[in-house]
Design a protein around this motif. Structure first.
Motif, short mmCIF file in Angstrom:
data_model
loop_
_atom_site.label_atom_id
_atom_site.label_comp_id
_atom_site.label_asym_id
_atom_site.label_seq_id
_atom_site.Cartn_x
_atom_site.Cartn_y
_atom_site.Cartn_z
N ASP A 1 0.82 -1.21 0.00
CA ASP A 1 0.00 0.00 0.00
C ASP A 1 0.86 1.27 0.00
O ASP A 1 0.40 2.34 0.38
CB ASP A 1 -0.96 0.00 1.19
CG ASP A 1 -0.23 -0.04 2.52
OD1 ASP A 1 1.00 -0.22 2.55
OD2 ASP A 1 -0.90 0.11 3.56
N ARG A 2 2.09 1.15 -0.46
CA ARG A 2 2.95 2.33 -0.54
C ARG A 2 2.41 3.30 -1.60
O ARG A 2 1.56 2.95 -2.40
CB ARG A 2 4.38 1.90 -0.88
CG ARG A 2 5.05 1.13 0.24
CD ARG A 2 6.42 0.62 -0.20
NE ARG A 2 7.03 -0.17 0.84
CZ ARG A 2 6.88 -1.49 0.96
NH1 ARG A 2 6.12 -2.17 0.13
NH2 ARG A 2 7.49 -2.13 1.94
N SER A 3 2.97 4.45 -1.66
CA SER A 3 2.52 5.53 -2.54
C SER A 3 2.56 5.14 -4.01
O SER A 3 3.62 4.84 -4.56
CB SER A 3 3.41 6.76 -2.32
OG SER A 3 3.26 7.68 -3.36
N ARG A 4 1.40 5.18 -4.65
CA ARG A 4 1.33 4.95 -6.10
C ARG A 4 2.01 6.09 -6.84
O ARG A 4 2.58 5.90 -7.91
CB ARG A 4 -0.11 4.79 -6.54
CG ARG A 4 -0.75 3.50 -6.03
CD ARG A 4 -2.26 3.46 -6.21
NE ARG A 4 -2.70 3.46 -7.57
CZ ARG A 4 -2.92 2.37 -8.31
NH1 ARG A 4 -2.74 1.18 -7.79
NH2 ARG A 4 -3.34 2.47 -9.56
N GLU A 5 1.95 7.28 -6.26
CA GLU A 5 2.61 8.43 -6.88
C GLU A 5 4.11 8.22 -6.96
O GLU A 5 4.73 8.50 -7.98
CB GLU A 5 2.29 9.72 -6.09
CG GLU A 5 0.88 10.20 -6.25
CD GLU A 5 -0.15 9.44 -5.39
OE1 GLU A 5 0.25 8.62 -4.51
OE2 GLU A 5 -1.35 9.66 -5.60
#
Length: 147
Positions: free
Chosen positions: A63-67
């Protein structure tokens, strides 16, 4: 065709395109790529598809940053503009993987050009990557290898 492609101006817009079959490519664009092939820069061998970076997020990313994931994809090859000319730009395509290149990158057949990536979105990507303050990570630029 390139004039008819929309332009992604923010990182958030680019993140919304993330899918299993979406890739980012640095080149002169879909029209130029339709009449040429990617080549191995060491041997000159013609490759069976276009070198591209997948935008799909790998399962281990959790769930880390998709950005940050997408920013890395653009950051990795941004040096190609300096190496190959100012008309080289990032653009996004929907494609089918047809093999792997000499650097283990996906080689894809373009099914649909989706959009150009504006410099404003690239600046956001660079800023986000730089904000990680990693001294051991940078673009995949062989010219800076210090040979």
């Amino acid at each position: 065709m390139p004039d008819r492609l929309p332009t992604i101006t923010t990182l958030a817009e680019l993140v919304r395109l993330v899918a299993d079959d979406v890739y980012v490519r640095w080149s002169r664009g879909p029209e130029a790529d339709a009449v040429s092939r990617s080549r191995d820069s060491l041997t000159g061998v013609e490759l069976p598809g276009l070198s591209a970076s997948p935008l799909r997020v790998e399962p281990w990313w959790d769930d880390r940053s998709r950005e940050l994931w997408v920013a890395r994809r653009l950051f990795d090859y941004r040096h190609l503009r300096e190496l190959r000319g100012s008309d080289v730009r990032a653009w996004v395509l929907r494609g089918e993987e047809v093999g792997r290149g000499p650097d283990n990158e996906p080689l894809v057949r373009c099914a649909e050009p989706l959009a150009w990536v504006a410099d404003s979105a690239l600046r956001e990507c660079i800023a986000l990557v730089d904000a990680q303050h990693s001294t051991e990570w940078g673009p995949l630029d062989r010219s800076s290898s210090g040979r």
